[in-house]
Design a protein around this motif. Structure first.
Motif, PDB file in Angstrom:
ATOM      1  N   ASN A  15     -19.114  33.106 -46.439  1.00 21.18           N
ATOM      2  CA  ASN A  15     -18.145  33.113 -47.533  1.00 21.18           C
ATOM      3  C   ASN A  15     -18.024  34.523 -48.102  1.00 21.18           C
ATOM      4  O   ASN A  15     -18.824  35.414 -47.775  1.00 21.18           O
ATOM      5  CB  ASN A  15     -18.462  32.065 -48.602  1.00 21.18           C
ATOM      6  CG  ASN A  15     -19.802  32.268 -49.271  1.00 21.18           C
ATOM      7  OD1 ASN A  15     -20.427  33.325 -49.186  1.00 21.18           O
ATOM      8  ND2 ASN A  15     -20.277  31.250 -49.959  1.00 21.18           N
TER       9      ASN A  15
ATOM     10  N   ARG B 282     -24.617  38.563 -51.217  1.00 20.39           N
ATOM     11  CA  ARG B 282     -24.890  37.381 -52.028  1.00 20.39           C
ATOM     12  C   ARG B 282     -24.169  36.160 -51.479  1.00 20.39           C
ATOM     13  O   ARG B 282     -23.915  35.200 -52.200  1.00 20.39           O
ATOM     14  CB  ARG B 282     -24.438  37.619 -53.483  1.00 20.39           C
ATOM     15  CG  ARG B 282     -25.158  38.731 -54.217  1.00 20.39           C
ATOM     16  CD  ARG B 282     -26.583  38.352 -54.581  1.00 20.39           C
ATOM     17  NE  ARG B 282     -26.607  37.162 -55.401  1.00 20.39           N
ATOM     18  CZ  ARG B 282     -26.452  37.173 -56.734  1.00 20.39           C
ATOM     19  NH1 ARG B 282     -26.253  38.322 -57.362  1.00 20.39           N
ATOM     20  NH2 ARG B 282     -26.507  36.064 -57.429  1.00 20.39           N
TER      21      ARG B 282
ATOM     22  N   VAL C 109     -23.271  33.045 -48.445  1.00 24.13           N
ATOM     23  CA  VAL C 109     -23.895  31.946 -47.718  1.00 24.13           C
ATOM     24  C   VAL C 109     -23.345  31.978 -46.302  1.00 24.13           C
ATOM     25  O   VAL C 109     -22.133  32.149 -46.107  1.00 24.13           O
ATOM     26  CB  VAL C 109     -23.580  30.585 -48.373  1.00 24.13           C
ATOM     27  CG1 VAL C 109     -24.059  29.440 -47.494  1.00 24.13           C
ATOM     28  CG2 VAL C 109     -24.219  30.492 -49.752  1.00 24.13           C
TER      29      VAL C 109
ATOM     30  N   GLY D 261     -23.673  29.637 -42.796  1.00 25.91           N
ATOM     31  CA  GLY D 261     -24.181  28.546 -41.977  1.00 25.91           C
ATOM     32  C   GLY D 261     -24.078  28.919 -40.517  1.00 25.91           C
ATOM     33  O   GLY D 261     -23.126  29.600 -40.103  1.00 25.91           O
TER      34      GLY D 261
ATOM     35  N   GLY E 260     -26.933  37.505 -47.206  1.00 25.37           N
ATOM     36  CA  GLY E 260     -27.246  36.550 -48.269  1.00 25.37           C
ATOM     37  C   GLY E 260     -28.127  35.432 -47.760  1.00 25.37           C
ATOM     38  O   GLY E 260     -29.083  35.665 -47.032  1.00 25.37           O
ATOM     39  N   HIS E 261     -27.770  34.206 -48.112  1.00 28.21           N
ATOM     40  CA  HIS E 261     -28.543  33.031 -47.709  1.00 28.21           C
ATOM     41  C   HIS E 261     -27.989  32.503 -46.390  1.00 28.21           C
ATOM     42  O   HIS E 261     -26.816  32.115 -46.310  1.00 28.21           O
ATOM     43  CB  HIS E 261     -28.445  31.942 -48.786  1.00 28.21           C
ATOM     44  CG  HIS E 261     -29.193  30.698 -48.440  1.00 28.21           C
ATOM     45  ND1 HIS E 261     -30.532  30.549 -48.688  1.00 28.21           N
ATOM     46  CD2 HIS E 261     -28.785  29.547 -47.846  1.00 28.21           C
ATOM     47  CE1 HIS E 261     -30.925  29.358 -48.274  1.00 28.21           C
ATOM     48  NE2 HIS E 261     -29.879  28.735 -47.748  1.00 28.21           N
ATOM     49  N   ALA E 262     -28.833  32.465 -45.336  1.00 23.11           N
ATOM     50  CA  ALA E 262     -28.400  31.991 -44.028  1.00 23.11           C
ATOM     51  C   ALA E 262     -29.257  30.812 -43.609  1.00 23.11           C
ATOM     52  O   ALA E 262     -30.472  30.819 -43.810  1.00 23.11           O
ATOM     53  CB  ALA E 262     -28.503  33.107 -42.989  1.00 23.11           C
ATOM     54  N   GLU E 263     -28.616  29.802 -43.018  1.00 22.16           N
ATOM     55  CA  GLU E 263     -29.331  28.606 -42.548  1.00 22.16           C
ATOM     56  C   GLU E 263     -28.761  28.152 -41.215  1.00 22.16           C
ATOM     57  O   GLU E 263     -27.547  28.132 -41.022  1.00 22.16           O
ATOM     58  CB  GLU E 263     -29.191  27.432 -43.539  1.00 22.16           C
ATOM     59  CG  GLU E 263     -30.009  27.561 -44.796  1.00 22.16           C
ATOM     60  CD  GLU E 263     -30.092  26.244 -45.560  1.00 22.16           C
ATOM     61  OE1 GLU E 263     -29.951  25.174 -44.927  1.00 22.16           O
ATOM     62  OE2 GLU E 263     -30.279  26.296 -46.780  1.00 22.16           O
TER      63      GLU E 263
ATOM     64  N   VAL F 218     -20.146  22.890 -43.918  1.00 19.42           N
ATOM     65  CA  VAL F 218     -20.372  24.208 -44.520  1.00 19.42           C
ATOM     66  C   VAL F 218     -19.038  24.870 -44.842  1.00 19.42           C
ATOM     67  O   VAL F 218     -18.900  25.570 -45.848  1.00 19.42           O
ATOM     68  CB  VAL F 218     -21.204  25.101 -43.575  1.00 19.42           C
ATOM     69  CG1 VAL F 218     -21.410  26.488 -44.191  1.00 19.42           C
ATOM     70  CG2 VAL F 218     -22.546  24.466 -43.280  1.00 19.42           C
TER      71      VAL F 218
ATOM     72  N   ALA G  52     -19.375  25.785 -48.554  1.00 17.02           N
ATOM     73  CA  ALA G  52     -19.680  27.194 -48.784  1.00 17.02           C
ATOM     74  C   ALA G  52     -18.508  28.111 -48.450  1.00 17.02           C
ATOM     75  O   ALA G  52     -18.222  29.054 -49.183  1.00 17.02           O
ATOM     76  CB  ALA G  52     -20.912  27.600 -47.982  1.00 17.02           C
TER      77      ALA G  52
END
Length: 273
Positions: free
Chosen positions: A120, A127, A129, A131, A153-156, A167, A171
């Motif tokens: 995103n 900062r 996200v 996926g 940033g936040h990765a999964e 996602v 996100a």
């Protein structure tokens, strides 16, 4: 190629719109060397100092990573000429909304590693996200991609493609939905008499601080809301409006459902082509 802290080799962007530009900005800020990045775009417009921009695929290197960052409907325009430029070691990463892994594999047979990513816009600030879903069993490739995406940033990683597709709605599209709510807060305050610019600043700062506190505290969102709420106070009065008949929850669920449905339509179009 000289050593790069985040890249195993040359990185190509195929297209570079808003999301691609945001990812590039985030990676450059994280230490990726501009000379290791090539942007392929028909316009040839420059994107950042030191980053090579071409109108066709370069013949002087084989990319380690290719990021598909054009519009989903342009996939078949680029697939054939791009596929011939890749080899088995290339990691192909797609941020094309709705385009399933099987649709990518049908067009790109050489790379061992195919990955769908959904970032995103806050990735530009580190900062965001991201996926990730892919078919690779190469643990080294998986770790390299995770490191690259975590810089944004936040990765999964997701192990199920249907879950990954959500996602996009949550996100990927989520910042736009959050911006609408922040805008509604600001406009609501302005309609009650606060100067519009001041209301705008306060709404943005309030949302940013609330999100930062939620990330820091690590407790349920309902618990955080309860901490703000005094019995019979102003917050309770406002929440009673938001919570009436679960209207807000239903509206948000419908919003996500509509975004997911559009993703499913894009996936169907990619399967047909």
């Amino acid at each position: 190629m000289a050593s790069d802290p985040l890249l195993p080799g040359p990185l190509w962007f195929v297209g570079c719109g808003h999301m691609g530009s945001a990812m590039l900005q985030g990676w450059l800020a994280s230490g990726v060397e501009p000379r290791h990045v090539t942007i392929i775009r028909p316009s040839g417009r420059p994107v950042a100092d030191g980053v090579r921009v071409l109108t066709d695929y370069p013949e002087d290197e084989v990319p380690a990573i290719v990021l598909l960052a054009m519009k989903p409907h342009q996939l078949d325009l680029v697939a054939a000429p791009l596929a011939s430029a890749l080899d088995a070691a290339t990691m192909l990463v797609s941020i094309l909304a709705g385009v399933e892994l099987a649709s990518l594999r049908r067009r790109f047979t050489a790379p061992r590693t195919l990955v769908r990513a959904m970032p995103n816009l806050p990735v530009s600030l580190g900062r965001g996200v991201v996926g990730l879903f892919g078919e690779t069993a190469d643990l080294t490739a998986r770790a390299e991609l995770m490191g690259l995406m975590a810089a944004l940033g936040h990765a999964e990683w997701f192990e199920d493609e249907q879950a990954f597709d959500l996602v996009t709605a949550l996100a990927g599209s989520g910042p736009a939905f959050v911006y609408r709510f922040i805008e509604a807060l600001a406009e609501g305050a302005a309609s009650l008499g606060m100067p519009a610019e001041q209301a705008h600043r306060l709404a943005i700062a309030t949302a940013g601080g609330a999100a930062a506190l939620a990330a820091h505290e690590g407790v349920g969102l309902a618990e955080l809301a309860a901490r703000v709420t005094s019995p019979g106070g102003t917050t309770q009065a406002g929440l009673e409006v938001l919570d009436a008949d679960d209207a807000l929850a239903a509206l948000v669920a419908d919003t996500l459902r509509a975004a997911r449905r559009r993703g499913q339509e894009l996936a169907a179009a990619a399967r047909r082509s």
